[in-house]
Design a protein around this motif. Sequence first.
Motif, PDB file in Angstrom:
ATOM      1  N   HIS A 133      20.824  13.632  30.429  1.00  0.00           N
ATOM      2  CA  HIS A 133      22.039  13.750  29.635  1.00  0.00           C
ATOM      3  C   HIS A 133      21.897  14.887  28.618  1.00  0.00           C
ATOM      4  O   HIS A 133      20.865  14.989  27.951  1.00  0.00           O
ATOM      5  CB  HIS A 133      22.299  12.426  28.908  1.00  0.00           C
ATOM      6  CG  HIS A 133      23.714  12.276  28.440  1.00  0.00           C
ATOM      7  ND1 HIS A 133      24.170  12.903  27.303  1.00  0.00           N
ATOM      8  CD2 HIS A 133      24.774  11.600  28.956  1.00  0.00           C
ATOM      9  CE1 HIS A 133      25.459  12.589  27.132  1.00  0.00           C
ATOM     10  NE2 HIS A 133      25.846  11.808  28.118  1.00  0.00           N
ATOM     11  N   TYR A 175      23.105  15.207  25.804  1.00  0.00           N
ATOM     12  CA  TYR A 175      22.901  14.686  24.461  1.00  0.00           C
ATOM     13  C   TYR A 175      21.404  14.515  24.174  1.00  0.00           C
ATOM     14  O   TYR A 175      20.916  14.914  23.115  1.00  0.00           O
ATOM     15  CB  TYR A 175      23.641  13.352  24.344  1.00  0.00           C
ATOM     16  CG  TYR A 175      23.259  12.535  23.127  1.00  0.00           C
ATOM     17  CD1 TYR A 175      23.922  12.712  21.920  1.00  0.00           C
ATOM     18  CD2 TYR A 175      22.236  11.592  23.189  1.00  0.00           C
ATOM     19  CE1 TYR A 175      23.573  11.973  20.806  1.00  0.00           C
ATOM     20  CE2 TYR A 175      21.881  10.851  22.082  1.00  0.00           C
ATOM     21  CZ  TYR A 175      22.546  11.040  20.894  1.00  0.00           C
ATOM     22  OH  TYR A 175      22.187  10.316  19.799  1.00  0.00           O
ATOM     23  N   ASP A 176      20.684  13.917  25.128  1.00  0.00           N
ATOM     24  CA  ASP A 176      19.246  13.700  24.939  1.00  0.00           C
ATOM     25  C   ASP A 176      18.500  15.024  24.766  1.00  0.00           C
ATOM     26  O   ASP A 176      17.593  15.136  23.935  1.00  0.00           O
ATOM     27  CB  ASP A 176      18.654  12.950  26.141  1.00  0.00           C
ATOM     28  CG  ASP A 176      19.119  11.498  26.198  1.00  0.00           C
ATOM     29  OD1 ASP A 176      19.298  10.898  25.130  1.00  0.00           O
ATOM     30  OD2 ASP A 176      19.302  10.981  27.319  1.00  0.00           O
ATOM     31  N   ALA A 236      19.650  17.871  23.578  1.00  0.00           N
ATOM     32  CA  ALA A 236      19.913  18.492  22.277  1.00  0.00           C
ATOM     33  C   ALA A 236      19.159  17.775  21.159  1.00  0.00           C
ATOM     34  O   ALA A 236      18.691  18.412  20.219  1.00  0.00           O
ATOM     35  CB  ALA A 236      21.407  18.527  21.994  1.00  0.00           C
ATOM     36  N   VAL A 237      19.035  16.446  21.266  1.00  0.00           N
ATOM     37  CA  VAL A 237      18.303  15.688  20.237  1.00  0.00           C
ATOM     38  C   VAL A 237      16.849  16.156  20.182  1.00  0.00           C
ATOM     39  O   VAL A 237      16.314  16.442  19.109  1.00  0.00           O
ATOM     40  CB  VAL A 237      18.351  14.167  20.535  1.00  0.00           C
ATOM     41  CG1 VAL A 237      17.410  13.410  19.591  1.00  0.00           C
ATOM     42  CG2 VAL A 237      19.768  13.632  20.373  1.00  0.00           C
ATOM     43  N   LEU A 238      16.234  16.254  21.351  1.00  0.00           N
ATOM     44  CA  LEU A 238      14.815  16.639  21.367  1.00  0.00           C
ATOM     45  C   LEU A 238      14.627  18.106  20.976  1.00  0.00           C
ATOM     46  O   LEU A 238      13.682  18.450  20.264  1.00  0.00           O
ATOM     47  CB  LEU A 238      14.197  16.354  22.736  1.00  0.00           C
ATOM     48  CG  LEU A 238      14.134  14.866  23.123  1.00  0.00           C
ATOM     49  CD1 LEU A 238      13.379  14.698  24.433  1.00  0.00           C
ATOM     50  CD2 LEU A 238      13.484  14.024  22.032  1.00  0.00           C
ATOM     51  N   ASP A 289      16.486  19.760  18.994  1.00  0.00           N
ATOM     52  CA  ASP A 289      16.661  19.796  17.531  1.00  0.00           C
ATOM     53  C   ASP A 289      15.343  19.440  16.845  1.00  0.00           C
ATOM     54  O   ASP A 289      14.960  20.070  15.860  1.00  0.00           O
ATOM     55  CB  ASP A 289      17.775  18.827  17.134  1.00  0.00           C
ATOM     56  CG  ASP A 289      17.886  18.670  15.619  1.00  0.00           C
ATOM     57  OD1 ASP A 289      17.979  19.706  14.933  1.00  0.00           O
ATOM     58  OD2 ASP A 289      17.878  17.527  15.128  1.00  0.00           O
ATOM     59  N   GLN A 290      14.644  18.425  17.378  1.00  0.00           N
ATOM     60  CA  GLN A 290      13.345  18.043  16.807  1.00  0.00           C
ATOM     61  C   GLN A 290      12.357  19.198  16.855  1.00  0.00           C
ATOM     62  O   GLN A 290      11.457  19.286  16.045  1.00  0.00           O
ATOM     63  CB  GLN A 290      12.754  16.857  17.576  1.00  0.00           C
ATOM     64  CG  GLN A 290      13.503  15.556  17.360  1.00  0.00           C
ATOM     65  CD  GLN A 290      13.604  15.182  15.894  1.00  0.00           C
ATOM     66  OE1 GLN A 290      12.625  15.227  15.166  1.00  0.00           O
ATOM     67  NE2 GLN A 290      14.798  14.843  15.447  1.00  0.00           N
ATOM     68  N   LYS A 329      30.205  16.370  32.539  1.00  0.00           N
ATOM     69  CA  LYS A 329      30.658  15.766  31.276  1.00  0.00           C
ATOM     70  C   LYS A 329      30.328  16.671  30.101  1.00  0.00           C
ATOM     71  O   LYS A 329      30.978  16.626  29.065  1.00  0.00           O
ATOM     72  CB  LYS A 329      29.975  14.419  31.059  1.00  0.00           C
ATOM     73  CG  LYS A 329      30.500  13.351  31.989  1.00  0.00           C
ATOM     74  CD  LYS A 329      30.614  12.025  31.272  1.00  0.00           C
ATOM     75  CE  LYS A 329      31.365  11.014  32.119  1.00  0.00           C
ATOM     76  NZ  LYS A 329      30.750  10.860  33.473  1.00  0.00           N
ATOM     77  N   ILE A 357       9.738  15.239  28.929  1.00  0.00           N
ATOM     78  CA  ILE A 357       9.677  13.988  28.160  1.00  0.00           C
ATOM     79  C   ILE A 357      10.689  12.983  28.692  1.00  0.00           C
ATOM     80  O   ILE A 357      10.411  11.799  28.831  1.00  0.00           O
ATOM     81  CB  ILE A 357       9.927  14.268  26.658  1.00  0.00           C
ATOM     82  CG1 ILE A 357       8.746  15.054  26.063  1.00  0.00           C
ATOM     83  CG2 ILE A 357      10.139  12.966  25.880  1.00  0.00           C
ATOM     84  CD1 ILE A 357       9.004  15.596  24.673  1.00  0.00           C
ATOM     85  N   LEU A 358      11.877  13.490  29.007  1.00  0.00           N
ATOM     86  CA  LEU A 358      12.959  12.580  29.387  1.00  0.00           C
ATOM     87  C   LEU A 358      12.845  12.073  30.825  1.00  0.00           C
ATOM     88  O   LEU A 358      13.339  10.996  31.150  1.00  0.00           O
ATOM     89  CB  LEU A 358      14.308  13.273  29.186  1.00  0.00           C
ATOM     90  CG  LEU A 358      14.680  13.490  27.708  1.00  0.00           C
ATOM     91  CD1 LEU A 358      15.765  14.539  27.564  1.00  0.00           C
ATOM     92  CD2 LEU A 358      15.098  12.189  27.055  1.00  0.00           C
ATOM     93  N   THR A 359      12.187  12.852  31.677  1.00  0.00           N
ATOM     94  CA  THR A 359      12.098  12.423  33.075  1.00  0.00           C
ATOM     95  C   THR A 359      10.706  11.918  33.438  1.00  0.00           C
ATOM     96  O   THR A 359      10.518  11.315  34.478  1.00  0.00           O
ATOM     97  CB  THR A 359      12.464  13.576  34.044  1.00  0.00           C
ATOM     98  OG1 THR A 359      11.583  14.677  33.774  1.00  0.00           O
ATOM     99  CG2 THR A 359      13.902  14.012  33.867  1.00  0.00           C
TER     100      THR A 359
END
Lengths: 418, 144
Positions: free
Chosen positions: A354, A356-357, A359-361, A363-364, A386, A415-417
């Motif tokens: 996603h 969103y996920d 961009a969050v990471l 940003d970190q 989307k 990280i996400l996958t």
Amino acid sequence: MSYCVDISPLDKRVECWRSHFPQLRRKVHGRPLVYLDNAATSLKPRDVIEAVQQYYLRDNANVHRANHALGHASTTVYEDARKAVAQLIGAAATQEIIFTGGTTDSINALATALSKSYLQRGDVVLLSELEHHSNIVPWLELSQRMGIQLVYLPIAEDDDRVVKALEEHIERHRPRLLAVTHASNLTGRVLPIERMAEVARQYEVPMMVDGAQGVVHHRIDVAKLGLDFYAFSSHKLYGPMGIGVLYIRKKWHDVLPPFRFGGGMIDEVDYQSVSYAQAPYKYEAGTPHVAGAAGLLAAVRFLESIHWEEGLAYEQQLLRVAVDTLRKVDGIRLLGHEGGQYDPIVSVYAPKVHHYDLAVLMDQMGVAVRAGHHCVQPYLKKLGLKGTVRISLAFYNTEEEVEYCADALKRSIQILTG
Amino acid sequence: MPEVQRMGLAEKEQQLIDDLNMFDEWMDKYQFIIDMGKESEGLPDAEKTDDLLVKGCQSRVWLKAEKVGDVLVFRSDSDAIIPKGIAAMIARLYSGHTPEEILAFRPTFVEKTGLAQHLTPTRANGLSAILKRIQQYALAYKTA
């Protein structure tokens, strides 16, 4: 005035450009800021910040009709800004520059004015399929309120096909207005505005261009192109927020009535009657954003002082690096960038992750990018997406930042996958 | 219901705070949240109905409540993994408690873990929207 022009090689010059943007020195989450959200708003050079500050420290007074020194100083700044903008975009006359609140405000104002004097029920407005919501919703409102029809022009990767499609759409739909973006805020795709304007002129279709993105990356010449209207914001062009421009070609000044009413826009008022001032004033009711104009003036002067063309050429060079680097990141896909002309904006998406996920990471990791639909929902829906993560560059960005961003993207996906 | 064997909400919350504050690095906290998201069973597609969507989140978050005996059981899902983890964390915290307990409880973990300061305002709004939804469910089941 000139800044950084004698400095070489290029990376040293970029470093000099960067030194003019105070925000580039700040850290986020303990890491140096990598600001790649320039298509949302640009950072501001120190000259712009100081111009706004100086305006309030020294010159603040209301513009026009002031019989004192400060009022005169304020009016001078405001009208100098108008002149500078006219020169920047190649307007034939200064009074063709109308100050507004921004691109959205400009398009709203134009739609309102056209609805009162020019567009009628059943008229077709031709837009492109890549428009930002701000160049869709004001026309949708007219379509609901007065029954104008909206037709969307498909934008192929190949300019010839775009021009051909435009001819076909004009033949078939006989639009009363062509309203298209100069460049897509989602993909960076630059529309062949020059050739489209030629076609529009042949068929005598008035043309409005949404220059929110385009004006930031091109030397435009509205008079030469024969455009009727051009809209843009100051804040993406290194100037302050809250002020923008609507260029209205002179021949429309007698056709288009005022769209806002009050002080500053009148010639004579009686209790039961009113006559209006000449353009640009009849389109600028109330106290304008003079501090914003002072900042915008400083932004235009700043761009001239760094020899802006060199910044623009460098942005294209950086874009090529970005596209090549991002293409190598496993698990993501790029929107477009397959041959057509592009501004330094790249949208990517990871089918398994996603936006969103991501961009969050990112940003970190100190990377400012934008995730979401970018106010281009219709086109994204057409692509079956989307949202995307959008990386948008400015001349103060570096290859190292682009590489760091690609690396942050790669790590985030892992990280996400993983 | 054997009251004594159940951990109180405050105690469970403290455990959650300890879990999150174990990590010094925010990336590690996120990794923990991501793992929660990955472990979460989520909701079957058929149950992801629009009336369960939590308004105010940037991504789509579904939160479902059911009453089992005296207590509520929350299940959640999201199309993004971080919100899914956060929602699962909150669902786990509040599941197994009566509506009265939930309504009487004032959560502090958002402040104590730094989530409030660390999330951007829109994301923090999303988090408080989830918490608000929990309260709404509790209220609805209390009066039902």
